[in-house]
Design a protein around this motif. Structure first.
Motif, PDB file in Angstrom:
ATOM      1  N   ASP A 146       0.842  -1.191   0.000  1.00 58.18           N
ATOM      2  CA  ASP A 146       0.000   0.000   0.000  1.00 58.18           C
ATOM      3  C   ASP A 146       0.876   1.238   0.000  1.00 58.18           C
ATOM      4  O   ASP A 146       2.087   1.146  -0.291  1.00 58.18           O
ATOM      5  N   ALA A 147       0.326   2.374   0.338  1.00 55.76           N
ATOM      6  CA  ALA A 147       1.081   3.629   0.277  1.00 55.76           C
ATOM      7  C   ALA A 147       2.281   3.629   1.210  1.00 55.76           C
ATOM      8  O   ALA A 147       3.231   4.402   1.007  1.00 55.76           O
ATOM      9  N   ALA A 148       2.273   2.772   2.216  1.00 56.24           N
ATOM     10  CA  ALA A 148       3.388   2.710   3.174  1.00 56.24           C
ATOM     11  C   ALA A 148       4.478   1.730   2.740  1.00 56.24           C
ATOM     12  O   ALA A 148       5.464   1.544   3.448  1.00 56.24           O
ATOM     13  N   GLY A 149       4.300   1.090   1.579  1.00 53.83           N
ATOM     14  CA  GLY A 149       5.273   0.107   1.115  1.00 53.83           C
ATOM     15  C   GLY A 149       4.744  -1.309   1.299  1.00 53.83           C
ATOM     16  O   GLY A 149       3.537  -1.535   1.297  1.00 53.83           O
ATOM     17  N   ARG A 150       5.670  -2.246   1.496  1.00 58.59           N
ATOM     18  CA  ARG A 150       5.261  -3.646   1.672  1.00 58.59           C
ATOM     19  C   ARG A 150       5.473  -4.086   3.111  1.00 58.59           C
ATOM     20  O   ARG A 150       6.488  -3.775   3.729  1.00 58.59           O
ATOM     21  N   ARG A 151       4.502  -4.827   3.628  1.00 61.17           N
ATOM     22  CA  ARG A 151       4.657  -5.448   4.940  1.00 61.17           C
ATOM     23  C   ARG A 151       4.057  -6.850   4.886  1.00 61.17           C
ATOM     24  O   ARG A 151       3.242  -7.151   4.009  1.00 61.17           O
ATOM     25  N   GLU A 152       4.432  -7.681   5.829  1.00 59.28           N
ATOM     26  CA  GLU A 152       3.976  -9.068   5.833  1.00 59.28           C
ATOM     27  C   GLU A 152       3.176  -9.355   7.093  1.00 59.28           C
ATOM     28  O   GLU A 152       3.535  -8.929   8.190  1.00 59.28           O
ATOM     29  N   ILE A 153       2.087 -10.092   6.928  1.00 59.94           N
ATOM     30  CA  ILE A 153       1.306 -10.592   8.045  1.00 59.94           C
ATOM     31  C   ILE A 153       1.423 -12.105   8.049  1.00 59.94           C
ATOM     32  O   ILE A 153       1.090 -12.765   7.061  1.00 59.94           O
ATOM     33  N   ALA A 154       1.924 -12.652   9.134  1.00 61.46           N
ATOM     34  CA  ALA A 154       2.106 -14.100   9.225  1.00 61.46           C
ATOM     35  C   ALA A 154       0.766 -14.788   9.439  1.00 61.46           C
ATOM     36  O   ALA A 154      -0.180 -14.212   9.972  1.00 61.46           O
ATOM     37  N   CYS A 155       0.711 -16.059   9.028  1.00 57.80           N
ATOM     38  CA  CYS A 155      -0.498 -16.872   9.223  1.00 57.80           C
ATOM     39  C   CYS A 155      -0.207 -18.020  10.173  1.00 57.80           C
ATOM     40  O   CYS A 155       0.947 -18.377  10.410  1.00 57.80           O
ATOM     41  N   GLU A 156      -1.276 -18.606  10.683  1.00 56.52           N
ATOM     42  CA  GLU A 156      -1.123 -19.767  11.550  1.00 56.52           C
ATOM     43  C   GLU A 156      -0.554 -20.939  10.759  1.00 56.52           C
ATOM     44  O   GLU A 156      -0.347 -20.846   9.556  1.00 56.52           O
TER      45      GLU A 156
END
Length: 403
Positions: free
Chosen positions: A329-339
Motif C-alpha cells: 500500500d502507500a506505506a510500502g510492503r509489509r507481511e502478516i504471518a499466518c497460523e
C-alpha cells in the motif's frame, strides 16, 4: 452436539491418501471408522494401515453401516452425485471432493437429497481452506484497502504428465483440467471477490497431442457484481511450474527440489490402466514425479501455494508470502504471518463439526459447490461457442465471522 463424528471414506485412491494421514490430528472431533472401494487390493491395504476401521467392497454397503456418521466422497468425478445422494439417503453427512458433480442437474439432485434428509454437505478439497487465502479475505473484509477491484489467479503445473487413466483425460466424462483443477481457481476468486459471479468468457486449448480429448490449458475472464473482475490462467503440460515464482513452494508447502525444472521429468504419452496407476500410489509416488520431482520434507514446511494469486484493491494489493500475506500500500510492503499450514481433509471436517455444533449451515455447502461447477462449465461452453456466458446459479455470498 459435542460428540465425535465417525468417518467413512468412499474411494481409496490418491485423494484418500491425502486426507487420511491428517484425521488423527482432530481425533477429538472425528474418528475414522470405515473405507470402501471396488478394488479389493485397495481395501486390504486400507485395513492393514487402519486396522480399527472396517473395509467395504461398495459405497452402498458402507452407507448402511451404523458406525458411520459422515461419508467423504473421493470416488471418480462421475460417481460424486451418485455417492453423495446415496450417503444423504442413509442419513449421513457428506464431504465431497471437487468438483461437486459433472452437471448442474446432478448438483440440483444432491441439494434436494441433502435438504430432504436433513444432513449437511461440505464441499471438499477447496484451496480456500489455505490460511493465507483466509487471511486475505480477513484483510479485505476489514476495509483497510478499500474494495476489491481485480483478481488474478495463475497456475502452471504438471497435471497432464502425471499418471492418468483414459477416463481422467476425457472432458466428456467430467474429467480433465477444467473439471479437476478449475474448481480450485474458481473457488479462490469467488471467495476473495466476495460477490456473485455474473459472467464468463474463456478459451480452453487442447494442445497436448497425447490427450486430444481434454484441455492442456485455459484462460478465463470472470465478471462479478460491483465491477470486480478476475482472470484465471492454467497450463497443465508440465514444461514450467509456477513454483519457480513462489519461492519453490507448491501445494504441499514444502520446497520443491526441481521447481525450476532444470532436471527433465518423464513425459508420459499415453493413458494407463487403473491397475498401472495404482502401482504409483503403492510406491508413494502418486503423481509419478520420481527423483526429479522430490520435495525437501526435512526442511521447514511453509504455507501451501496453488500458483500465484494477486488481489488488487482500491488502496493496495495483496499476495501470498511463504509464511503469510504481503500487503502493498502507500506505506510500502509489509507481511502478516499466518497460523500453521492447514491439513488437507482436517479443515473440511472441522468445518462440518463446527457447523453441527453451532447449528448452522457449512460455509462451503452444496450451493457453493454448484456455483463453482457452473463457472467451470461456463468456461467450456464459452470456449466452444466463442461467446460470453451469463451465470444463473450463483448463490449469495455468505459472510460468516470466521470466514
Amino acid at each position: 452436539m459435542s460428540r465425535v463424528l465417525r468417518l467413512g471414506i468412499a474411494g481409496l485412491g490418491i485423494a484418500s491418501d491425502q486426507v487420511l494421514p491428517h484425521i488423527g490430528a482432530i481425533a477429538d472431533r472425528v474418528q475414522l471408522t470405515a473405507g470402501a472401494d471396488v478394488q479389493a487390493d485397495a481395501v486390504r491395504a486400507f485395513q492393514a494401515r487402519y486396522p480399527d476401521a472396517q473395509g467395504f467392497a461398495s459405497v452402498e454397503a458402507m452407507c448402511r453401516s451404523a458406525d458411520v456418521d459422515v461419508i467423504w466422497v473421493a470416488t471418480p468425478n462421475d460417481y460424486h452425485a451418485e455417492h453423495a445422494i446415496l450417503a444423504a439417503r442413509h442419513g449421513k453427512h457428506v464431504v465431497c471432493e471437487k468438483p461437486m458433480a459433472i452437471s448442474i442437474e446432478q448438483c440440483n439432485d444432491i441439494i434436494a437429497a441433502v435438504n430432504e434428509h436433513h444432513v449437511h454437505y461440505v464441499q471438499g478439497h477447496s484451496k480456500i481452506y489455505y490460511a493465507p487465502l483466509r487471511k486475505m479475505r480477513e484483510i479485505i473484509r476489514s476495509g483497510a484497502l478499500g474494495r476489491v477491484t481485480q483478481i488474478s489467479s495463475w497456475n502452471y503445473n504438471d497435471w497432464l504428465i502425471r499418471p492418468v487413466t483414459e477416463k481422467e483425460v476425457m472432458t466428456s466424462e467430467g474429467a480433465g483440467p477444467v473439471f479437476r483443477q478449475g474448481p480450485h481457481q474458481v473457488d479462490i476468486v469467488r471467495y476473495l471477490a466476495g460477490k456473485r459471479a455474473l459472467s464468463v468468457r474463456a478459451q480452453c486449448g487442447r494442445h497436448e497431442a497425447a490427450y486430444p480429448q481434454t484441455e492442456s490449458d485455459y484462460s478465463a475472464f470472470v465478471t462479478f457484481e460491483d465491477g470486480v473482475s478476475a482472470n484465471l490462467v492454467f497450463q497443465a503440460q508440465g514444461y514450467f511450474d509456477s513454483a519457480e515464482l513462489t519461492w519453490s513452494l507448491g501445494e504441499s508447502g514444502f520446497r520443491m527440489l526441481n521447481a525450476d525444472s532444470v532436471r527433465p521429468r518423464e513425459r508420459r504419452h499415453r493413458a494407463m490402466s487403473a491397475a498401472e496407476k495404482y502401482e504409483f500410489q503403492k510406491k508413494g509416488d502418486p503423481y509419478g514425479r520420481g527423483q526429479a520431482g522430490l520435495e525437501d520434507k526435512k526442511a521447514k514446511r511453509h504455507q501451501p501455494f496453488f500458483g500465484i494469486t494477486l488481489v488488487s484493491c482500491e488502496r493496495g494489493l495483496l499476495r501470498q508470502s511463504p509464511d503469510g500475506v504481503y500487503i502493498y500500500d502507500a506505506a510500502g510492503r509489509r507481511e502478516i504471518a499466518c497460523e500453521a499450514p492447514v491439513k488437507r481433509g482436517a479443515a473440511e471436517l472441522i468445518e462440518l463439526w463446527d457447523a453441527l455444533e453451532e447449528n448452522r449451515k457449512p460455509f462451503l455447502d452444496a450451493h457453493w459447490g454448484r456455483a463453482t461447477l457452473e463457472v467451470c462449465m461456463a468456461m467450456l461452453r464459452s470456449s466452444d461457442d466463442k461467446r460470453e456466458v451469463m451465470l444463473e446459479h450463483q448463490s449469495p455470498f455468505v459472510a460468516l465471522s470466521d470466514w
